[in-house]
Design a protein around this motif. Structure first.
Motif, mmCIF file in Angstrom:
data_model
loop_
_atom_site.group_PDB
_atom_site.id
_atom_site.type_symbol
_atom_site.label_atom_id
_atom_site.label_comp_id
_atom_site.label_asym_id
_atom_site.label_seq_id
_atom_site.Cartn_x
_atom_site.Cartn_y
_atom_site.Cartn_z
ATOM 1 N N PRO A 114 0.826 -1.207 0.000
ATOM 2 C CA PRO A 114 0.000 0.000 0.000
ATOM 3 C C PRO A 114 0.864 1.262 0.000
ATOM 4 C CG PRO A 114 -0.746 -1.544 1.681
ATOM 5 C CD PRO A 114 0.561 -2.074 1.161
ATOM 6 N N ARG A 115 0.442 2.240 -0.777
ATOM 7 C CA ARG A 115 1.084 3.550 -0.739
ATOM 8 C C ARG A 115 0.763 4.197 0.621
ATOM 9 N NH1 ARG A 115 2.553 6.340 -4.993
ATOM 10 N NH2 ARG A 115 1.268 5.117 -6.408
ATOM 11 N N ARG A 116 1.751 4.770 1.274
ATOM 12 C CA ARG A 116 1.546 5.348 2.598
ATOM 13 C C ARG A 116 1.072 6.795 2.478
ATOM 14 N NH1 ARG A 116 2.385 0.999 6.129
ATOM 15 N NH2 ARG A 116 2.692 2.519 7.804
ATOM 16 N N LEU A 117 0.319 7.219 3.451
ATOM 17 C CA LEU A 117 -0.171 8.596 3.510
ATOM 18 C C LEU A 117 0.632 9.322 4.581
ATOM 19 C CD1 LEU A 117 -2.503 10.553 2.606
ATOM 20 C CD2 LEU A 117 -3.685 9.803 4.674
ATOM 21 N N PRO A 118 1.495 10.271 4.173
ATOM 22 C CA PRO A 118 2.419 10.871 5.153
ATOM 23 C C PRO A 118 1.734 11.423 6.418
ATOM 24 C CG PRO A 118 3.077 11.450 2.937
ATOM 25 C CD PRO A 118 1.773 10.726 2.803
ATOM 26 N N PRO A 119 0.628 12.164 6.317
ATOM 27 C CA PRO A 119 0.064 12.684 7.569
ATOM 28 C C PRO A 119 -0.393 11.585 8.524
ATOM 29 C CG PRO A 119 -0.993 13.706 5.657
ATOM 30 C CD PRO A 119 -0.158 12.583 5.150
ATOM 31 N N ALA A 120 -0.587 10.370 8.010
ATOM 32 C CA ALA A 120 -1.106 9.287 8.845
ATOM 33 C C ALA A 120 -0.001 8.443 9.472
ATOM 34 C CB ALA A 120 -2.016 8.383 8.014
ATOM 35 N N GLU A 121 1.248 8.705 9.072
ATOM 36 C CA GLU A 121 2.343 7.873 9.571
ATOM 37 C C GLU A 121 2.407 7.913 11.097
ATOM 38 O OE1 GLU A 121 4.709 5.747 7.567
ATOM 39 O OE2 GLU A 121 2.716 6.030 6.763
ATOM 40 N N TYR A 128 -3.783 -0.089 6.926
ATOM 41 C CA TYR A 128 -3.673 -0.322 5.483
ATOM 42 C C TYR A 128 -4.105 -1.752 5.228
ATOM 43 C CZ TYR A 128 -0.763 3.883 5.433
ATOM 44 O OH TYR A 128 -0.290 5.160 5.552
ATOM 45 N N LEU A 129 -4.478 -2.052 3.999
ATOM 46 C CA LEU A 129 -4.908 -3.417 3.696
ATOM 47 C C LEU A 129 -4.055 -4.023 2.594
ATOM 48 C CD1 LEU A 129 -6.815 -5.840 3.895
ATOM 49 C CD2 LEU A 129 -8.326 -4.693 2.276
ATOM 50 N N HIS A 132 -3.651 -10.890 4.855
ATOM 51 C CA HIS A 132 -4.688 -11.522 5.668
ATOM 52 C C HIS A 132 -4.670 -10.957 7.093
ATOM 53 C CE1 HIS A 132 -7.288 -14.567 7.361
ATOM 54 N NE2 HIS A 132 -6.371 -14.806 8.281
ATOM 55 N N ASP A 133 -3.476 -10.744 7.633
ATOM 56 C CA ASP A 133 -3.396 -10.196 8.986
ATOM 57 C C ASP A 133 -3.939 -8.766 9.038
ATOM 58 O OD1 ASP A 133 -2.324 -12.609 9.689
ATOM 59 O OD2 ASP A 133 -0.253 -11.912 9.835
ATOM 60 N N ASP A 134 -3.671 -7.967 7.982
ATOM 61 C CA ASP A 134 -4.264 -6.620 7.903
ATOM 62 C C ASP A 134 -5.785 -6.727 7.928
ATOM 63 O OD1 ASP A 134 -1.698 -5.624 7.513
ATOM 64 O OD2 ASP A 134 -1.933 -5.374 5.341
ATOM 65 N N ALA A 135 -6.323 -7.660 7.134
ATOM 66 C CA ALA A 135 -7.782 -7.815 7.050
ATOM 67 C C ALA A 135 -8.351 -8.211 8.410
ATOM 68 C CB ALA A 135 -8.156 -8.851 5.983
ATOM 69 N N ILE A 150 -12.499 6.240 5.458
ATOM 70 C CA ILE A 150 -11.704 5.597 4.421
ATOM 71 C C ILE A 150 -11.111 6.670 3.535
ATOM 72 C CG2 ILE A 150 -11.845 4.136 2.372
ATOM 73 C CD1 ILE A 150 -13.984 2.548 4.058
ATOM 74 N N ILE A 151 -9.824 6.645 3.400
ATOM 75 C CA ILE A 151 -9.153 7.640 2.575
ATOM 76 C C ILE A 151 -8.793 6.999 1.248
ATOM 77 C CG2 ILE A 151 -7.151 9.147 2.399
ATOM 78 C CD1 ILE A 151 -7.315 9.515 5.383
#
Lengths: 420, 104
Positions: A114-121, A128-129, A132-135, A150-151
């Motif tokens: 997944p592409r990261r969102l800098p303000p969310a770091e 992020y998805l 399976h563990d993320d889900a 959801i962004i």
């Protein structure tokens, strides 16, 4: 099996890598096959992760094959295994623990992340998805009283939004573009998708810029800006218990790059999925390749069927055949009761012809300036568009230029155009 | 016990096509081959329980509408990834223009 004998090594045990491993055996290869995966799970199907897997608090896992099938095919599975480097001169893969694994042919099926969102770091609220563990973590948080932000209004974000609504969570989707699915589908299909989400109670905010992420009372607070909205009518901040970021994926190219292989929005391969090093191949989400049906336009596809097909194709070419990739890209998404399917890349089209199939289902045929059918995108309840999209895919592969009035008329069977 | 059941009229199915048939709480797919023979299989794909009758028939093959899993509808044989479990088949015959199927 002689483990020191160099054989086929596949890095990445997702759909593509697993398919490649079995395909090597199906093609009759009898030497060593090693499949290396970073995750602890047996290779599994990823499409359900943003759909059915989220329907329950603890998702099941749909494996591609059980351990006994890998054993029966004599595929050596190395799970929870990190690869440190590729040593091209020695033709060996160096593992995280320092072991060297020699190869005669190497397939990079490293996928994307997944592409990261800098303000969310660094925020514990942001997920992020990909795995399976993320889900599992997301599914645990989709409670009926949860506020989910959801962004990203792309396929992953929208499938997540649908899954969250089905669990009863309050859902907001934030998209920076002026419409949903801007990258992937025509506007009139995106409008139907948006209308369905709004009917299901999702709040969709378009033209939304994210200024910063804060925290208040144990919840995440995003300060946003919606310049495209009617004079300040939109919210300026959104509070959420969980934020899920779905703003695209980046290919995992680092191993290839460090080994001196060319990278251009993915590991560069030719039509046979070979890198410039004839012993190294790349396939699936991690590679960029020339798409033959569009005159060799270089693309990178993030799609389940492409991963399968390229895995199998790479396997055949690792065995010294020279088969060029010739498939038409194909993609689907499920949201609520709606299914969307796309064959080809709609941005290749210059004109659009619409065919209505009843019950709100329709297909858009995308025609090039010379009349050739280059893509088809359809949406409808259940599998209403599936058959015609499949036939359109065959017409695209044949570079057919069907008459526009025939494409528009639902009573003309597409199969009859295929025979023409 | 197996029994012969009337499913539909032969003319309800185009050549090289498929229709759905529901009976006694189960769902089936009935095929008419390009050479005008009739075949019956279970109605749902063995991969993800999708109705095969929404799929495409080409020669001897039915292709699932969802993920393109392929089966030979005459034998039920799964033709490769993503499907690996065969489809159950049932006998069929045509009587006076009606398609009869023998179900369990």
């Amino acid at each position: 099996m002689n483990e020191t004998l160099p054989g086929m090594v596949i890095i990445g045990a997702g759909e593509c890598g697993a398919r490649a491993a079995f395909a090597l055996r199906e093609e009759g290869y009898a030497g060593p096959v090693t499949l290396i995966g970073a995750e602890r799970h047996l290779p599994y199907e990823r499409p359900p992760l943003s759909k059915d897997a989220l329907a329950a608090e603890a998702p099941g896992i749909r494996t591609i094959a059980e351990a006994d099938r890998f054993e029966a095919a004599d595929i050596r599975l190395m799970l929870s295994c990190e690869v440190a480097a590729i040593d091209r001169a020695a033709r060996a893969v160096r593992l995280g623990d320092g072991t060297a694994l020699p190869y005669s042919r190497l397939l990079l099926a490293t996928g994307a992340r997944p592409r990261r969102l800098p303000p969310a770091e660094g925020s514990k609220h942001c997920l992020y998805l990909r795995t399976h563990d993320d889900a599992g973590e997301i599914a645990r948080r989709l409670r009926p009283d949860a506020r989910i932000l959801i962004i990203g209004g792309g396929f992953i974000g929208l499938e997540l939004a649908a899954a969250a609504r089905l669990r009863g969570s309050a859902v907001t989707v934030l998209e920076t573009q002026s419409r949903l699915l801007a990258r992937a589908v025509p506007a009139n299909i995106a409008e139907i998708v948006q209308a369905e989400h709004e009917r299901q109670g999702v709040r969709v905010l378009l033209n939304a810029g994210i200024l910063e992420l804060g925290e208040r009372g144990g919840a995440a607070v995003f300060r946003i800006d919606q310049p495209g909205n009617d004079a300040g009518s939109g919210p300026t901040e959104i509070e959420a218990d969980t934020v899920i970021v779905g703003i695209g994926a980046v290919p995992n190219v680092e191993l290839a790059e460090a080994a001196g292989l060319a990278v251009d929005n993915g590991i560069c391969v030719d039509a046979c999925l070979r890198t410039a090093d004839r012993a190294i191949f790349a396939a699936g989400d991690c590679c960029s390749f020339p798409l033959e049906i569009y005159g060799g336009r270089r693309v990178r596809l993030e799609a389940w069927r492409n991963a399968q097909e390229q895995g199998a194709l790479a396997a055949r070419n690792m065995l010294e055949t020279d088969e060029a990739h010739a498939s038409v890209p194909w993609f689907w998404s499920d949201q609520y009761g709606l299914t969307l399917q796309i064959a080809g890349l709609p941005d290749e089209g210059a004109a659009v012809v619409r065919r209505d199939l009843g019950e709100g289902a329709f297909i858009l045929f995308h025609l090039a300036a010379d009349g050739r059918l280059v893509a088809a995108s359809g949406i409808g309840p259940g599998n209403a568009v599936a058959r015609d999209i499949r036939l359109a895919e065959m017409l695209i592969a044949r570079r057919a230029a069907p008459a526009a009035d025939k494409l528009a008329a639902a009573e003309t069977k597409l199969k009859s155009l295929l025979a023409a | 016990m197996a029994e012969w059941v009337e499913a539909c009229a032969a003319e309800d199915i185009d050549e090289e096509d498929v229709v759905r048939f529901d009976h006694a709480g189960r769902t089936y797919a009935i095929y008419r081959s390009p050479d005008d023979e009739f075949f019956v299989t279970d109605g749902l794909c063995t991969h993800e329980k999708v109705h095969l009758a929404d799929g495409l028939v080409m020669d001897d093959i039915i292709e699932c509408p969802k993920h393109n899993g392929r089966f030979n509808y005459k034998t039920g044989e799964a033709k490769g990834a993503p499907v690996c479990v065969n489809l159950k088949t049932y006998p069929a015959r045509v009587e006076d223009g009606r398609v009869m199927v023998e179900l369990d």
